[in-house]
Each structure stands twice: as C-alpha cells, then as structure tokens.
Design a protein around this motif. Sequence first.
Motif, PDB file in Angstrom:
ATOM      1  N   GLN A 167       0.552  -1.144   0.252  1.00 53.14           N
ATOM      2  CA  GLN A 167      -0.043   0.023  -0.063  1.00 53.14           C
ATOM      3  C   GLN A 167       0.813   1.211  -0.120  1.00 53.14           C
ATOM      4  O   GLN A 167       0.357   2.129  -0.289  1.00 53.14           O
ATOM      5  N   TYR A 168       1.995   1.387   0.325  1.00 51.83           N
ATOM      6  CA  TYR A 168       2.993   2.326   0.496  1.00 51.83           C
ATOM      7  C   TYR A 168       3.750   2.591  -0.935  1.00 51.83           C
ATOM      8  O   TYR A 168       4.392   3.525  -1.175  1.00 51.83           O
ATOM      9  N   PHE A 169       3.647   1.758  -1.845  1.00 57.92           N
ATOM     10  CA  PHE A 169       4.043   2.080  -3.334  1.00 57.92           C
ATOM     11  C   PHE A 169       2.980   2.054  -4.363  1.00 57.92           C
ATOM     12  O   PHE A 169       1.924   1.495  -4.487  1.00 57.92           O
ATOM     13  N   LEU A 170       3.418   2.721  -5.409  1.00 55.21           N
ATOM     14  CA  LEU A 170       2.650   2.954  -6.520  1.00 55.21           C
ATOM     15  C   LEU A 170       2.624   1.591  -7.484  1.00 55.21           C
ATOM     16  O   LEU A 170       3.446   0.867  -7.165  1.00 55.21           O
ATOM     17  N   PRO A 171       1.866   1.439  -8.444  1.00 51.29           N
ATOM     18  CA  PRO A 171       2.145   0.290  -9.379  1.00 51.29           C
ATOM     19  C   PRO A 171       3.093   0.110 -10.058  1.00 51.29           C
ATOM     20  O   PRO A 171       3.756   1.355 -10.114  1.00 51.29           O
ATOM     21  N   GLN A 172       3.593  -0.901 -10.298  1.00 49.60           N
ATOM     22  CA  GLN A 172       5.033  -1.139 -11.101  1.00 49.60           C
ATOM     23  C   GLN A 172       5.041  -0.594 -12.571  1.00 49.60           C
ATOM     24  O   GLN A 172       6.153  -0.258 -12.538  1.00 49.60           O
ATOM     25  N   GLU A 173       3.908  -0.140 -13.020  1.00 46.16           N
ATOM     26  CA  GLU A 173       4.257   0.368 -14.290  1.00 46.16           C
ATOM     27  C   GLU A 173       4.815   1.963 -14.219  1.00 46.16           C
ATOM     28  O   GLU A 173       5.559   2.304 -14.985  1.00 46.16           O
ATOM     29  N   TYR A 174       4.577   2.538 -12.914  1.00 46.40           N
ATOM     30  CA  TYR A 174       4.879   3.986 -12.968  1.00 46.40           C
ATOM     31  C   TYR A 174       6.486   3.983 -12.305  1.00 46.40           C
ATOM     32  O   TYR A 174       7.206   4.848 -12.613  1.00 46.40           O
ATOM     33  N   ALA A 175       7.041   2.697 -12.281  1.00 44.58           N
ATOM     34  CA  ALA A 175       8.675   2.628 -11.819  1.00 44.58           C
ATOM     35  C   ALA A 175       9.205   3.061 -13.249  1.00 44.58           C
ATOM     36  O   ALA A 175      10.481   3.304 -13.219  1.00 44.58           O
ATOM     37  N   ILE A 176       8.815   2.590 -14.507  1.00 43.37           N
ATOM     38  CA  ILE A 176       9.241   3.052 -15.669  1.00 43.37           C
ATOM     39  C   ILE A 176       8.663   4.368 -15.976  1.00 43.37           C
ATOM     40  O   ILE A 176       9.329   5.273 -16.582  1.00 43.37           O
ATOM     41  N   LEU A 177       7.580   4.792 -15.907  1.00 37.24           N
ATOM     42  CA  LEU A 177       6.973   5.959 -16.487  1.00 37.24           C
ATOM     43  C   LEU A 177       7.663   7.253 -15.804  1.00 37.24           C
ATOM     44  O   LEU A 177       7.920   8.264 -16.547  1.00 37.24           O
ATOM     45  N   ILE A 178       7.655   6.997 -14.764  1.00 39.57           N
ATOM     46  CA  ILE A 178       8.107   8.417 -13.709  1.00 39.57           C
ATOM     47  C   ILE A 178       9.569   8.695 -14.144  1.00 39.57           C
ATOM     48  O   ILE A 178       9.921   9.864 -14.537  1.00 39.57           O
ATOM     49  N   PRO A 179      10.511   7.622 -14.149  1.00 36.08           N
ATOM     50  CA  PRO A 179      11.928   8.129 -14.700  1.00 36.08           C
ATOM     51  C   PRO A 179      12.102   8.500 -15.971  1.00 36.08           C
ATOM     52  O   PRO A 179      12.612   9.624 -16.425  1.00 36.08           O
ATOM     53  N   VAL A 180      11.110   8.002 -16.753  1.00 34.85           N
ATOM     54  CA  VAL A 180      11.197   8.308 -18.452  1.00 34.85           C
ATOM     55  C   VAL A 180      10.732   9.916 -18.474  1.00 34.85           C
ATOM     56  O   VAL A 180      11.260  10.987 -19.236  1.00 34.85           O
ATOM     57  N   PHE A 181       9.623  10.230 -17.848  1.00 35.45           N
ATOM     58  CA  PHE A 181       8.767  11.402 -17.841  1.00 35.45           C
ATOM     59  C   PHE A 181       9.903  12.455 -17.310  1.00 35.45           C
ATOM     60  O   PHE A 181      10.173  13.571 -17.820  1.00 35.45           O
ATOM     61  N   ALA A 182      10.650  12.188 -16.313  1.00 33.35           N
ATOM     62  CA  ALA A 182      11.447  13.003 -15.630  1.00 33.35           C
ATOM     63  C   ALA A 182      12.688  13.377 -16.341  1.00 33.35           C
ATOM     64  O   ALA A 182      13.197  14.680 -16.647  1.00 33.35           O
ATOM     65  N   GLY A 183      13.254  12.333 -17.204  1.00 30.40           N
ATOM     66  CA  GLY A 183      14.302  12.411 -18.277  1.00 30.40           C
ATOM     67  C   GLY A 183      13.893  13.276 -19.337  1.00 30.40           C
ATOM     68  O   GLY A 183      14.721  14.051 -19.786  1.00 30.40           O
ATOM     69  N   VAL A 184      12.638  13.334 -19.995  1.00 29.88           N
ATOM     70  CA  VAL A 184      12.044  14.049 -20.953  1.00 29.88           C
ATOM     71  C   VAL A 184      12.025  15.302 -20.645  1.00 29.88           C
ATOM     72  O   VAL A 184      12.505  16.484 -21.391  1.00 29.88           O
ATOM     73  N   VAL A 185      11.721  15.669 -19.539  1.00 23.60           N
ATOM     74  CA  VAL A 185      11.517  17.004 -19.079  1.00 23.60           C
ATOM     75  C   VAL A 185      12.920  17.764 -18.694  1.00 23.60           C
ATOM     76  O   VAL A 185      12.875  18.898 -19.129  1.00 23.60           O
ATOM     77  N   LEU A 186      13.669  16.921 -18.080  1.00 22.29           N
ATOM     78  CA  LEU A 186      14.985  17.365 -17.811  1.00 22.29           C
ATOM     79  C   LEU A 186      15.695  17.821 -19.399  1.00 22.29           C
ATOM     80  O   LEU A 186      16.379  18.577 -19.442  1.00 22.29           O
ATOM     81  N   LEU A 187      15.742  16.998 -20.296  1.00 20.41           N
ATOM     82  CA  LEU A 187      16.261  17.087 -21.606  1.00 20.41           C
ATOM     83  C   LEU A 187      15.705  18.452 -22.500  1.00 20.41           C
ATOM     84  O   LEU A 187      16.452  19.141 -22.952  1.00 20.41           O
ATOM     85  N   CYS A 188      14.395  18.518 -21.972  1.00 23.25           N
ATOM     86  CA  CYS A 188      13.607  19.626 -22.709  1.00 23.25           C
ATOM     87  C   CYS A 188      14.105  20.934 -21.948  1.00 23.25           C
ATOM     88  O   CYS A 188      14.466  21.848 -22.884  1.00 23.25           O
ATOM     89  N   LEU A 189      14.236  20.936 -20.432  1.00 24.60           N
ATOM     90  CA  LEU A 189      14.828  22.115 -19.953  1.00 24.60           C
ATOM     91  C   LEU A 189      16.345  22.382 -20.344  1.00 24.60           C
ATOM     92  O   LEU A 189      16.558  23.729 -20.564  1.00 24.60           O
TER      93      LEU A 189
END
Length: 80
Positions: free
Chosen positions: A41-63
């Motif tokens: 209950q303290y963790f998000l579903p496993q799909e987010y383990a990939i989506l969050i770092p990918v999204f953060a990487g894309v945002v960082l690359l755009c910035l």
Amino acid sequence: MELADRAVGFLLSLISLSIFTYYTFWVIILPFVDSDHFIQQYFLPQEYAILIPVFAGVVLLCLLCVFVGLVMLKSKKKKA
C-alpha cells in the motif's frame, strides 16, 4: 555562508539517498513480495517505476535544450 552550503548539501544528499532507497526497494524487492502484503500500500503500481523516470528524463532534456537555446540566442545578440 559555509554552514548554509553544508546544510543544503546535507539535505540534498539525504533526499537523494531517500529517493534511491525507495526506488530500489520498489523495483528490486517489491516484485517478490505478495500482492496482499501490507507493504504494497506504500508503493505505486509497477508501471510507474518506468513511467516516472522516463517522464523526468524527458522534462530534464527539454529544460536543458531550452537553456542551451536561450544561451545561444543571448550570445548571438551580443555579437551583433
């Protein structure tokens, strides 16, 4: 000022270590824990383990691209 720099450095190190520990536990250990265990209950579903770092990487690359573009535009205006 040196004490403030140390405090900020310590805080950033503590946050980074916390995120690393949470993510490592989430990705490496949690798949081996039963799905009905209370710790799930303290963790998000496993799909987010990939989506969050990918999204953060894309945002960082755009910035980074925007920053480099702005620096290039400003340096071009100084030459003219």
